[in-house]
Design an enzyme around this catalytic site. Structure first.
Site, PDB file in Angstrom:
ATOM      1  N   HIS A 165     -13.750  14.464  14.970  1.00  0.00           N
ATOM      2  CA  HIS A 165     -12.863  13.772  14.044  1.00  0.00           C
ATOM      3  C   HIS A 165     -13.006  14.375  12.660  1.00  0.00           C
ATOM      4  CE1 HIS A 165     -11.053  10.478  11.697  1.00  0.00           C
ATOM      5  NE2 HIS A 165     -10.441  10.144  12.804  1.00  0.00           N
TER       6      HIS A 165
ATOM      7  N   ASP B  32      -8.954   8.588  20.357  1.00  0.00           N
ATOM      8  CA  ASP B  32      -7.781   9.146  21.025  1.00  0.00           C
ATOM      9  C   ASP B  32      -8.061   9.484  22.485  1.00  0.00           C
ATOM     10  OD1 ASP B  32      -6.073   9.169  18.695  1.00  0.00           O
ATOM     11  OD2 ASP B  32      -7.302  10.803  17.949  1.00  0.00           O
TER      12      ASP B  32
END
Length: 434
Positions: A311, A369
Site C-alpha cells: 500500500h 483490495d
C-alpha cells in the site's frame, strides 16, 4: 490553521543572505508540518513534491492514518472497534458530524437517508442513453454528474441546510444508482429501493431481486456488505478524496465534485485495484503457475505486478485487511464455496506470499483490495461492479471531506505549481522558413 506553531524551521538559500523561517505546525497526532506558504515570498522558490507524498494540502479532523504502525482512525475511533460494533450508517453519521450519535440522533439520521433513496423517475430513462455493455463506473460518473440537473433546489454550497440535503441525497441514492447500473448491464428490470431494509440489505435487494419472485437477503452477506462499506468509508487524502476537494475548491456543486471523485476512483491503481486482483488471478490461471508468476514479480526487468499486496501509505499490515480477511472466510463458509478454482488460487497465493522472504522483507502484505475482490467474487458480484461498490462506500467520506473543506476559512482554490522544463521563449517562424 488551528494547529499550534510553537517551533519553526529555518531554510537558507545557498549563495545568498536570504532565509525563511517557517512555522512548524503540530496536529493532535502525527508528524509536524512546515507551513511553507511564505517560502516563495522570502526566497523566490517553490517546493517540489510529485504526488504530494510529503505535502499536507489541508487540515482535517476526519481520518488519521499511521502507515508505519498500521493504524486507521475515523474521528479518533479505531477501525477495528467500528468494524466490530458499529453499522455503516452510524459510521456515516460519525464521519459527517464528528461524534458517534445518540440513539435518537441515529434514528433521525437513518430517516434522513431513507427519505432520499429513490431517484427522480426521469433518471430511469437517462440509463437508456448508455450502451448496454457500458462499464458501471462510466454509468455512475454520468448519472451522478447529472444529479444537479434534477436536484437543483439545494445547490447553494454556502448554505448549511443545502449542504446537509445534498449529503443525504448522495449517500441515499448512490446504492440505487449502482444497483441500477448492474440491472441495466444484465437486462433485468430495475428494482426500487425498500425503506424497510437496512442500507446494505437494501442495496443487495436492489442488486439481486427480480419482480417475479420474492428475494430474502442473507443476513451474513448483508453483514459482510455493511462491513465492506465501513472499511471503505474514508481513507484520508487519497487520490479520489483529493480530487473531490480540488474540484470543490472551485465552488463546483457537490454532485459534480463526487462525480469527479468517482472518475478518479476508477483508476486501477486506486479503486480499481480489487478488480485488478481478479484479473491477475485469472491471468495466473492455476495454482501450479504461482511460483513462475512470483518469479516474474521479483524480476526487476519485468512489468508484472502483484496486485492486492502492499500500500502507498501502509508499511505494515493494512488494518482493514485483517478485518476483511476473517469476513472473507466467514462468507466462503456460509456460501459453502470450497472448490472455486479462482478462490482456491487466491488463498494459495496469499499463503505463499505471506511466507516468502522477498515480500515479507518489503512489507508487501495483502491489503484490503485483495480480500475485498475475493469476497465480492464469492458473493456473486461481477468484477466490473467492484469499483462501483467502492464508490458507494466512499461517498460518505467524500461528502464529509467536501463539507469540511467548504467550512474551512483557509480554503482556497487549488492551484499546484510546477517545475517548467519546456523550451524558453522563442519567436514564431513562418511555415516556408522552418
Amino acid at each position: 490553521m488551528s494547529g499550534s506553531a510553537k517551533r519553526s524551521v529555518t531554510i537558507t538559500l545557498d549563495g545568498t543572505n536570504k532565509s525563511s523561517q517557517l512555522p512548524l505546525v503540530e496536529g493532535t497526532i502525527g508528524p509536524a508540518v512546515a507551513d511553507i506558504r511564505r517560502i516563495y515570498g522570502d526566497l523566490g522558490i517553490f517546493t517540489y513534491d510529485p504526488g504530494y507524498g510529503a505535502t499536507a494540502a489541508c487540515e482535517s479532523k476526519i481520518t488519521y492514518i499511521d502507515g508505519d504502525a498500521g493504524v486507521l482512525l475515523y474521528r479518533g475511533y479505531p477501525i477495528e472497534q467500528l468494524a466490530e460494533h458499529s453499522t455503516f450508517l452510524e459510521v456515516a453519521y460519525l464521519l459527517m458530524n464528528g461524534d458517534l450519535p445518540k440513539p435518537a440522533e441515529l434514528r433521525g439520521f437513518e430517516m434522513g437517508v431513507l427519505r432520499h433513496t429513490m431517484l427522480h423517475e426521469q433518471i430511469r430513462q437517462f440509463y437508456n442513453g448508455f450502451r448496454r455493455d457500458a462499464h458501471p463506473m462510466a454509468v455512475m460518473c454520468g448519472v451522478v454528474g447529472a444529479l444537479s440537473a434534477f436536484y437543483h433546489d439545494s445547490l447553494d454550497i454556502n448554505n448549511p441546510e443545502h449542504r446537509r440535503i445534498s449529503a443525504f441525497r448522495l449517500i441515499a441514492k448512490m446504492p440505487t444508482i449502482a444497483a441500477w447500473a448492474h440491472k441495466y448491464n444484465s437486462g433485468q428490470p430495475f428494482m426500487y429501493p425498500r425503506n424497510d431494509l437496512g442500507y446494505a440489505e437494501n442495496f443487495l435487494h436492489m442488486f439481486n431481486a427480480v419482480p417475479t419472485e420474492p428475494y430474502k437477503v442473507n443476513p451474513i452477506l448483508a453483514k459482510a456488505m455493511d462491513l465492506i462499506m465501513i472499511l471503505h468509508a474514508d481513507h484520508e487524502q487519497n487520490a479520489s478524496t483529493s480530487t473531490v476537494r480540488l474540484s470543490g475548491s472551485t465552488g463546483a456543486n457537490p454532485f459534480a465534485c463526487i462525480a469527479a471523485g468517482i472518475a478518479s476512483l476508477w483508476g486501477p491503481a486506486h479503486g480499481g485495484a480489487n478488480e485488478a486482483v481478479l484479473k491477475m488471478l485469472a491471468e495466473i490461471g492455476h495454482v501450479r503457475n504461482i511460483p513462475e508468476f512470483l518469479s516474474e514479480v521479483k524480476d526487476k526487468g519485468s512489468h508484472t505486478k502483484l496486485m492486492g499486496f502492499g500500500h502507498r501509505v501502509y508499511k505494515n499490515y493494512d488494518p482493514r485487511a485483517k478485518i476483511i480477511q476473517k469476513a472473507c472466510h466467514d462468507v466462503l463458509g456460509e456460501l459453502g464455496i470450497k472448490d472455486d478454482p479462482l478462490l482456491d488460487l487466491a488463498m494459495e497465493l496469499e499463503k505463499i506470499a505471506l511466507n516468502d522472504k522477498y515480500f515479507v522483507d518489503r512489507k508487501l502484505y495483502p491489503n484490503v483490495d485483495f480480500y475485498s475482490g475475493i469476497i465480492l467474487k464469492a458473493m456473486g458480484f461481477p468484477t466490473s461492479m467492484f469499483t462501483a461498490l467502492f464508490a458507494v462506500s466512499r461517498t460518505v467520506g467524500w461528502i464529509s471531506q467536501w463539507s469540511e473543506m467548504i467550512e474551512d476559512p483557509e480554503q482556497r482554490i487549488g492551484r499546484p505549481r510546477q517545475v517548467y522544463t519546456g523550451p524558453t521563449q522563442r519567436d514564431y517562424v513562418p511555415p516556408g522558413r522552418r
